[in-house]
Design a protein around this motif. Structure first.
Motif, PDB file in Angstrom:
ATOM      1  N   ARG A  81       0.829  -1.210   0.000  1.00  0.00           N
ATOM      2  CA  ARG A  81       0.000   0.000   0.000  1.00  0.00           C
ATOM      3  C   ARG A  81       0.864   1.261   0.000  1.00  0.00           C
ATOM      4  O   ARG A  81       0.532   2.256  -0.671  1.00  0.00           O
ATOM      5  CB  ARG A  81      -0.951  -0.018   1.194  1.00  0.00           C
ATOM      6  CG  ARG A  81      -2.022  -1.103   1.079  1.00  0.00           C
ATOM      7  CD  ARG A  81      -2.823  -1.292   2.360  1.00  0.00           C
ATOM      8  NE  ARG A  81      -3.628  -2.490   2.286  1.00  0.00           N
ATOM      9  CZ  ARG A  81      -4.930  -2.523   1.982  1.00  0.00           C
ATOM     10  NH1 ARG A  81      -5.575  -1.397   1.745  1.00  0.00           N
ATOM     11  NH2 ARG A  81      -5.580  -3.674   1.932  1.00  0.00           N
ATOM     12  N   ASP A 144      -9.243  -7.072  -2.604  1.00  0.00           N
ATOM     13  CA  ASP A 144      -9.357  -5.952  -1.675  1.00  0.00           C
ATOM     14  C   ASP A 144      -8.289  -4.893  -1.928  1.00  0.00           C
ATOM     15  O   ASP A 144      -8.526  -3.701  -1.705  1.00  0.00           O
ATOM     16  CB  ASP A 144      -9.249  -6.446  -0.226  1.00  0.00           C
ATOM     17  CG  ASP A 144     -10.461  -7.260   0.194  1.00  0.00           C
ATOM     18  OD1 ASP A 144     -11.513  -7.142  -0.472  1.00  0.00           O
ATOM     19  OD2 ASP A 144     -10.363  -8.022   1.187  1.00  0.00           O
ATOM     20  N   GLN A 147      -9.542  -2.707  -4.663  1.00  0.00           N
ATOM     21  CA  GLN A 147     -10.593  -1.825  -4.164  1.00  0.00           C
ATOM     22  C   GLN A 147      -9.998  -0.635  -3.417  1.00  0.00           C
ATOM     23  O   GLN A 147     -10.428   0.510  -3.592  1.00  0.00           O
ATOM     24  CB  GLN A 147     -11.543  -2.594  -3.245  1.00  0.00           C
ATOM     25  CG  GLN A 147     -12.761  -1.787  -2.795  1.00  0.00           C
ATOM     26  CD  GLN A 147     -13.641  -1.384  -3.957  1.00  0.00           C
ATOM     27  OE1 GLN A 147     -14.148  -2.247  -4.679  1.00  0.00           O
ATOM     28  NE2 GLN A 147     -13.819  -0.084  -4.161  1.00  0.00           N
ATOM     29  N   TRP A 148      -9.003  -0.933  -2.604  1.00  0.00           N
ATOM     30  CA  TRP A 148      -8.339   0.147  -1.856  1.00  0.00           C
ATOM     31  C   TRP A 148      -7.661   1.126  -2.817  1.00  0.00           C
ATOM     32  O   TRP A 148      -7.776   2.349  -2.653  1.00  0.00           O
ATOM     33  CB  TRP A 148      -7.304  -0.449  -0.903  1.00  0.00           C
ATOM     34  CG  TRP A 148      -6.442   0.596  -0.250  1.00  0.00           C
ATOM     35  CD1 TRP A 148      -6.738   1.345   0.849  1.00  0.00           C
ATOM     36  CD2 TRP A 148      -5.147   1.044  -0.713  1.00  0.00           C
ATOM     37  NE1 TRP A 148      -5.706   2.221   1.114  1.00  0.00           N
ATOM     38  CE2 TRP A 148      -4.723   2.049   0.173  1.00  0.00           C
ATOM     39  CE3 TRP A 148      -4.326   0.672  -1.771  1.00  0.00           C
ATOM     40  CZ2 TRP A 148      -3.500   2.692   0.037  1.00  0.00           C
ATOM     41  CZ3 TRP A 148      -3.103   1.322  -1.917  1.00  0.00           C
ATOM     42  CH2 TRP A 148      -2.707   2.318  -1.022  1.00  0.00           C
ATOM     43  N   ALA A 150      -8.370   1.658  -5.953  1.00  0.00           N
ATOM     44  CA  ALA A 150      -9.395   2.387  -6.715  1.00  0.00           C
ATOM     45  C   ALA A 150      -9.972   3.516  -5.883  1.00  0.00           C
ATOM     46  O   ALA A 150     -10.098   4.653  -6.363  1.00  0.00           O
ATOM     47  CB  ALA A 150     -10.498   1.423  -7.148  1.00  0.00           C
ATOM     48  N   ASP A 151     -10.340   3.218  -4.638  1.00  0.00           N
ATOM     49  CA  ASP A 151     -10.923   4.232  -3.765  1.00  0.00           C
ATOM     50  C   ASP A 151      -9.933   5.347  -3.456  1.00  0.00           C
ATOM     51  O   ASP A 151     -10.314   6.524  -3.351  1.00  0.00           O
ATOM     52  CB  ASP A 151     -11.395   3.593  -2.452  1.00  0.00           C
ATOM     53  CG  ASP A 151     -12.569   2.652  -2.648  1.00  0.00           C
ATOM     54  OD1 ASP A 151     -13.249   2.757  -3.689  1.00  0.00           O
ATOM     55  OD2 ASP A 151     -12.804   1.807  -1.765  1.00  0.00           O
ATOM     56  N   SER A 152      -8.674   4.987  -3.297  1.00  0.00           N
ATOM     57  CA  SER A 152      -7.665   5.967  -2.876  1.00  0.00           C
ATOM     58  C   SER A 152      -7.119   6.809  -4.022  1.00  0.00           C
ATOM     59  O   SER A 152      -6.826   7.990  -3.839  1.00  0.00           O
ATOM     60  CB  SER A 152      -6.500   5.246  -2.182  1.00  0.00           C
ATOM     61  OG  SER A 152      -6.938   4.512  -1.055  1.00  0.00           O
ATOM     62  N   VAL A 155      -9.929   6.074  -8.998  1.00  0.00           N
ATOM     63  CA  VAL A 155     -11.169   6.781  -9.339  1.00  0.00           C
ATOM     64  C   VAL A 155     -10.874   8.253  -9.636  1.00  0.00           C
ATOM     65  O   VAL A 155     -11.353   8.808 -10.642  1.00  0.00           O
ATOM     66  CB  VAL A 155     -12.211   6.655  -8.202  1.00  0.00           C
ATOM     67  CG1 VAL A 155     -13.374   7.618  -8.446  1.00  0.00           C
ATOM     68  CG2 VAL A 155     -12.721   5.230  -8.093  1.00  0.00           C
ATOM     69  N   GLN A 156     -10.064   8.878  -8.808  1.00  0.00           N
ATOM     70  CA  GLN A 156      -9.755  10.299  -8.991  1.00  0.00           C
ATOM     71  C   GLN A 156      -8.996  10.541 -10.301  1.00  0.00           C
ATOM     72  O   GLN A 156      -9.335  11.448 -11.069  1.00  0.00           O
ATOM     73  CB  GLN A 156      -8.922  10.812  -7.820  1.00  0.00           C
ATOM     74  CG  GLN A 156      -8.585  12.293  -7.923  1.00  0.00           C
ATOM     75  CD  GLN A 156      -7.777  12.777  -6.726  1.00  0.00           C
ATOM     76  OE1 GLN A 156      -7.604  12.063  -5.736  1.00  0.00           O
ATOM     77  NE2 GLN A 156      -7.262  13.994  -6.809  1.00  0.00           N
TER      78      GLN A 156
END
Length: 227
Positions: A81, A144, A147-148, A150-152, A155-156
């Motif tokens: 991460r 997962d 997903q993390w 993408a969210d972090s 997407v932006q």
């Protein structure tokens, strides 16, 4: 005697100021070690995937003791991460695109703006092929960690790319069609040439990282996406 005391006091003040301004060598070394580990983590994760990578392999690649991985990042998941965060932060710092300015009011100005965006993105992909390689490793698994990410971050960055595409479509600079599809076509066209560099060398007998080859790639991408 009095003059000597004044000189000593002045020298002490100067030394104190220098000590305050002097960089903390230990802190700088720690930051450099951390950055080295992160760069090695990006290389290993991008080549072998999360499951196929070990913190020992990453430590060996970085040339540091394995215990430092736990000291800085606790475990492999935390390191992954941190590496992905480092990856996207680096992308943001290297791709500071100014918003369309007054010069983009003319059609040629808008086209030049689009050419600049695509050029800088290709150059980024050529500098850092590990970015696409690492994210492809995770994207095909849909877990997962994806997903993390993408969210972090994803997407932006994807919404920013969508905004660029829709603006250029409205101005007649880029072809019409699904904005998400256009984003992935541009990303794929820019990234895959470097992501699949070993294949490119074997099939086409060219080095995708050669300066002239990169320029030809940029020209081709601009010709396809910019009217």
């Amino acid at each position: 005697m009095k003059i000597t005391k004044i000189k000593k006091a002045r020298a002490a003040k100067i030394k104190k100021v220098k000590d305050i301004l002097k960089p903390n060598t230990r802190a700088l070394q720690k930051e450099a070690t951390r950055a080295t580990i992160l760069n090695s983590a990006l290389q290993i994760f991008s080549e072998h995937g999360y499951e196929g990578s070990s913190t020992r392999d990453i430590a060996a690649h970085a040339g540091v003791h394995h215990a430092l991985i736990k000291y800085y990042f606790e475990n492999k998941d935390s390191l992954w991460r941190a590496a992905v965060s480092f990856l996207f932060e680096r992308q943001a710092s290297e791709m500071n695109f100014a918003p369309p300015g007054a010069s983009t009011k003319t059609r040629e100005g808008r086209r030049e703006y689009a050419r600049t965006i695509l050029r800088q993105y290709v150059l980024y992909c050529a500098r850092h092929p590990e970015h696409a390689r690492l994210m492809v490793q995770e994207s095909v698994r849909d877990n997962d960690r994806l997903q993390w990410a993408a969210d972090s971050f994803i997407v932006q960055t994807s919404r920013s790319a969508e905004k660029f595409v829709r603006l250029m479509q409205r101005e007649g600079v880029m072809p019409q069609g699904s904005a998400p599809a256009m984003v992935y076509m541009m990303v794929g066209a820019a990234q895959m040439f470097y992501t699949l560099a070993p294949e490119v060398r074997r099939v086409w007998h060219i080095d995708p990282f050669d300066k002239n080859v990169i320029e030809s790639h940029i020209d081709a991408l601009q010709a396809v996406f910019i009217r």
